[in-house]
Design an enzyme around this catalytic site. Sequence first.
Site, PDB file in Angstrom:
ATOM      1  N   LYS A  70       0.811  -1.225   0.000  1.00 19.27           N
ATOM      2  CA  LYS A  70       0.000   0.000   0.000  1.00 19.27           C
ATOM      3  C   LYS A  70       0.842   1.271   0.000  1.00 19.27           C
ATOM      4  O   LYS A  70       0.449   2.274  -0.582  1.00 19.27           O
ATOM      5  CB  LYS A  70      -1.009   0.007   1.145  1.00 19.27           C
ATOM      6  CG  LYS A  70      -0.485  -0.123   2.537  1.00 19.27           C
ATOM      7  CD  LYS A  70      -1.633  -0.178   3.527  1.00 19.27           C
ATOM      8  CE  LYS A  70      -1.150  -0.350   4.957  1.00 19.27           C
ATOM      9  NZ  LYS A  70      -0.554  -1.699   5.177  1.00 19.27           N
ATOM     10  N   ASN A 118      -1.137   7.007   6.459  1.00 17.60           N
ATOM     11  CA  ASN A 118      -0.099   6.157   7.042  1.00 17.60           C
ATOM     12  C   ASN A 118       1.264   6.411   6.412  1.00 17.60           C
ATOM     13  O   ASN A 118       2.201   5.655   6.634  1.00 17.60           O
ATOM     14  CB  ASN A 118      -0.494   4.682   6.872  1.00 17.60           C
ATOM     15  CG  ASN A 118       0.180   3.781   7.884  1.00 17.60           C
ATOM     16  OD1 ASN A 118       0.304   4.116   9.051  1.00 17.60           O
ATOM     17  ND2 ASN A 118       0.641   2.621   7.434  1.00 17.60           N
ATOM     18  N   HIS A 131      -1.224  -8.525  11.938  1.00 17.23           N
ATOM     19  CA  HIS A 131      -1.834  -7.765  13.042  1.00 17.23           C
ATOM     20  C   HIS A 131      -2.967  -8.532  13.728  1.00 17.23           C
ATOM     21  O   HIS A 131      -3.911  -7.923  14.243  1.00 17.23           O
ATOM     22  CB  HIS A 131      -2.391  -6.429  12.524  1.00 17.23           C
ATOM     23  CG  HIS A 131      -1.395  -5.610  11.764  1.00 17.23           C
ATOM     24  ND1 HIS A 131      -0.169  -5.246  12.279  1.00 17.23           N
ATOM     25  CD2 HIS A 131      -1.448  -5.091  10.512  1.00 17.23           C
ATOM     26  CE1 HIS A 131       0.486  -4.534  11.386  1.00 17.23           C
ATOM     27  NE2 HIS A 131      -0.254  -4.425  10.308  1.00 17.23           N
TER      28      HIS A 131
END
Length: 470
Positions: free
Chosen positions: A160, A183, A229
Amino acid sequence: MITSPAWRGKRFAVLGLARSGAATVRTLLASGAEVLAWDSSEAARLQILPGTGRGTAAAGGGGGESPQATSLAAAPLHQPAAGPPPRSGEDLVLADPLDSDLTGYAGMVVSPGVPLNRHPIAAHARAAGVPLIGDIELFAQARADLPAHRVVGITGTNGKSTTTALIHHIIETAGIPTRLGGNIGLPILGQEPLPEGGVYVLELSSYQIDLTQSLDCDVAVLLNITPDHLDRYEGFEGYAASKARLFAMQSKGHAAIIGLGDDASATIARQVALSGRSEDVTKIAPGVCMDQSHWPALQGPHNAQNALAAIAACEALGIDRAAIDRGLESFPGLPHRMERIASRNGVLFVNDSKATNPESTAPALAAFPRIHWILGGVAKTDSLEACRPGFGHVIRAYTIGEAGPLFARLLEGEMPVEQSGTLDAAVRAAAAAAQPGDAVLLSPACASFDQFRDFEARGDAFRAAVESLG
């Protein structure tokens, strides 16, 4: 900075005062809001007050407040409070929201790094009826007061950052005003608003999406979903559901670009289509062969997929193909992501320190025919099966860090393995063994925190080790 009259006179609490948290505090104060802010780091708390020029530190000692406390050094920074935070006519108060009554607050702004499934702030905010939000949600709330613009949001487990930076670069190449945030890059709230016609390009982690309720992206991109995660979610399904929310927030008629390389992403593509938005969905099929010879920073099959997603996003914005091609050819790439840092005696040295799990390492192993592979660190999994398709390209592996012994055991019998222990030793050993035409590849398939501050520090150490070879 980006401000909004919608926040004037409202109260917000902010937990976490790193870059995005500090920008959030300043944005809210500039908009006329009242802010209670806190960070467990005293250094972060010390930094936030001078930049605002106003505020007070909550004083200890029975819950009282010292109206004269004008610097953080003047009073303790934790106040057990049963009611609203101390005011004394100031717009900024430094106190722990867990010890404050949040009733009536417009939002509890939480850093994406706060684990909502374990941290007590989540239950505390819910008990007070206060929404848990992040800086991206505040940006979404501010959009109505900004000049007419569009937003591209990019998420996915892997790729990403590269795809976000590539889309931003192509938009810039086309001469369209644009900002990069989320981010990656600078906090979006701390940047100047774009003029009319501009495009905000946001990289969005699942943590940021969790804290966002109203971001209606004009173009939303999902690259892939692989296990990551999972300590923050109820299994892989919960993680995938977080990614899917990016499309649930979209209006019908806005573009949804989704990779089909994994079952979870393909399921989301079907769900979006079945919701009455089939015409909005652009599917990026895996394994498409492309001529990448003119894109020096976009090598390997994973970057072919990243490029396809970026092309689809830019086409949805109405950018012509000539500008897209110029952007692809001139894209410089990102540090620590398949970064070609040197060529010595015909040996290429590649810094892929951002590859912190086996799924993100696998594409790098497919990108070069003869590899000396440096891997290891803090393992996120006890398996390297995701990397198996590239094993045939590896001449020798050099394991480092905490996971070094584990990975050596996993790879024995598959390829020659050397337990180097440290990154510097691995670079020296790989450089000594490599022949012209080989690549020495740092693609660790691990987090970095056993030996380095973060993946950037690990990549910088790799560069320094290569430079020290002479």
